[in-house]
Design a protein around this motif. Structure first.
Motif, PDB file in Angstrom:
ATOM      1  N   MET A   1       0.849  -1.178   0.000  1.00  0.00           N
ATOM      2  CA  MET A   1       0.000   0.000   0.000  1.00  0.00           C
ATOM      3  C   MET A   1       0.891   1.236   0.000  1.00  0.00           C
ATOM      4  SD  MET A   1      -2.886   1.148   2.799  1.00  0.00           S
ATOM      5  CE  MET A   1      -4.016  -0.165   2.434  1.00  0.00           C
ATOM      6  N   ASN A   2       0.656   2.133  -0.949  1.00  0.00           N
ATOM      7  CA  ASN A   2       1.510   3.309  -1.021  1.00  0.00           C
ATOM      8  C   ASN A   2       1.021   4.394  -0.055  1.00  0.00           C
ATOM      9  OD1 ASN A   2      -0.429   5.007  -2.244  1.00  0.00           O
ATOM     10  ND2 ASN A   2       0.220   4.420  -4.282  1.00  0.00           N
ATOM     11  N   LEU A   3       1.782   5.437   0.035  1.00  0.00           N
ATOM     12  CA  LEU A   3       1.526   6.501   1.001  1.00  0.00           C
ATOM     13  C   LEU A   3       0.160   7.156   0.796  1.00  0.00           C
ATOM     14  CD1 LEU A   3       2.555   8.181   3.330  1.00  0.00           C
ATOM     15  CD2 LEU A   3       3.767   9.604   1.690  1.00  0.00           C
ATOM     16  N   VAL A   4      -0.221   7.401  -0.451  1.00  0.00           N
ATOM     17  CA  VAL A   4      -1.517   8.024  -0.725  1.00  0.00           C
ATOM     18  C   VAL A   4      -2.652   7.114  -0.265  1.00  0.00           C
ATOM     19  CG1 VAL A   4      -3.057   8.849  -2.552  1.00  0.00           C
ATOM     20  CG2 VAL A   4      -0.631   9.429  -2.615  1.00  0.00           C
ATOM     21  N   ASP A   5      -2.522   5.827  -0.523  1.00  0.00           N
ATOM     22  CA  ASP A   5      -3.546   4.885  -0.069  1.00  0.00           C
ATOM     23  C   ASP A   5      -3.650   4.879   1.450  1.00  0.00           C
ATOM     24  OD1 ASP A   5      -4.151   4.104  -2.673  1.00  0.00           O
ATOM     25  OD2 ASP A   5      -2.714   2.443  -2.639  1.00  0.00           O
ATOM     26  N   GLN A   6      -2.512   4.946   2.124  1.00  0.00           N
ATOM     27  CA  GLN A   6      -2.508   4.971   3.588  1.00  0.00           C
ATOM     28  C   GLN A   6      -3.200   6.238   4.120  1.00  0.00           C
ATOM     29  OE1 GLN A   6       1.609   4.615   4.650  1.00  0.00           O
ATOM     30  NE2 GLN A   6       1.715   2.444   4.115  1.00  0.00           N
ATOM     31  N   MET A   7      -2.884   7.387   3.514  1.00  0.00           N
ATOM     32  CA  MET A   7      -3.517   8.645   3.938  1.00  0.00           C
ATOM     33  C   MET A   7      -5.020   8.583   3.693  1.00  0.00           C
ATOM     34  SD  MET A   7      -0.950  11.780   2.988  1.00  0.00           S
ATOM     35  CE  MET A   7      -0.724  11.355   1.274  1.00  0.00           C
ATOM     36  N   TYR A   8      -5.400   8.068   2.534  1.00  0.00           N
ATOM     37  CA  TYR A   8      -6.822   7.968   2.202  1.00  0.00           C
ATOM     38  C   TYR A   8      -7.559   7.089   3.210  1.00  0.00           C
ATOM     39  CZ  TYR A   8     -11.167   7.090  -0.189  1.00  0.00           C
ATOM     40  OH  TYR A   8     -12.502   6.996  -0.486  1.00  0.00           O
ATOM     41  N   GLU A   9      -7.005   5.921   3.498  1.00  0.00           N
ATOM     42  CA  GLU A   9      -7.647   5.009   4.451  1.00  0.00           C
ATOM     43  C   GLU A   9      -7.784   5.654   5.833  1.00  0.00           C
ATOM     44  OE1 GLU A   9      -9.218   2.053   4.134  1.00  0.00           O
ATOM     45  OE2 GLU A   9      -8.962   2.397   1.985  1.00  0.00           O
ATOM     46  N   LEU A  10      -6.783   6.389   6.229  1.00  0.00           N
ATOM     47  CA  LEU A  10      -6.787   7.016   7.543  1.00  0.00           C
ATOM     48  C   LEU A  10      -7.825   8.137   7.647  1.00  0.00           C
ATOM     49  CD1 LEU A  10      -5.374   7.010  10.316  1.00  0.00           C
ATOM     50  CD2 LEU A  10      -3.701   8.596   9.360  1.00  0.00           C
ATOM     51  N   TYR A  11      -8.013   8.903   6.588  1.00  0.00           N
ATOM     52  CA  TYR A  11      -8.861  10.096   6.644  1.00  0.00           C
ATOM     53  C   TYR A  11     -10.140  10.021   5.818  1.00  0.00           C
ATOM     54  CZ  TYR A  11      -4.814  12.271   8.819  1.00  0.00           C
ATOM     55  OH  TYR A  11      -3.789  12.572   9.673  1.00  0.00           O
ATOM     56  N   LYS A  12     -10.435   8.905   5.169  1.00  0.00           N
ATOM     57  CA  LYS A  12     -11.551   8.852   4.226  1.00  0.00           C
ATOM     58  C   LYS A  12     -12.903   9.206   4.836  1.00  0.00           C
ATOM     59  CE  LYS A  12     -12.368   3.880   4.451  1.00  0.00           C
ATOM     60  NZ  LYS A  12     -12.281   2.636   3.692  1.00  0.00           N
ATOM     61  N   ASP A  13     -13.100   8.942   6.100  1.00  0.00           N
ATOM     62  CA  ASP A  13     -14.385   9.262   6.730  1.00  0.00           C
ATOM     63  C   ASP A  13     -14.535  10.750   7.029  1.00  0.00           C
ATOM     64  OD1 ASP A  13     -15.119   6.572   6.662  1.00  0.00           O
ATOM     65  OD2 ASP A  13     -14.232   6.184   8.626  1.00  0.00           O
TER      66      ASP A  13
END
Length: 85
Positions: free
Chosen positions: A1-13
């Motif tokens: 999982m790349n950095l953008v995916d990690q940020m998205y998962e963390l903040y998507k809500d």
């Protein structure tokens, strides 16, 4: 999982889907990082990711410089040399 995916998962809500979301999240993350950690991220990037990162940065900076210098803007008057190009 790349950095953008990690940020998205963390903040998507918490995202509403505009550019401001991305700016706030990225700025907050980068403010808290030590330069060494940033370099670790960069070292883990693929050649394509590096190209995209540096390319986007350079295009943005060049566009800002052109805007500062007034390149591409005109007052509606066009120089006339008697020849239509």
């Amino acid at each position: 999982m790349n950095l953008v995916d990690q940020m998205y998962e963390l903040y998507k809500d918490q995202l509403v889907g505009d550019e401001e979301d991305a700016i706030i999240i990225v700025s907050g993350i980068l403010e808290d990082l030590e330069p060494e950690h940033m370099l670790e991220w960069i070292q883990g990037m693929s050649r394509m990711e590096l190209f995209e990162m540096l390319g986007n940065y350079l295009v943005d900076k060049l566009k800002n410089k052109m805007a500062e210098e007034g390149i591409g803007k005109h007052n509606g008057d066009f120089p006339h040399d008697g020849v239509i190009h």
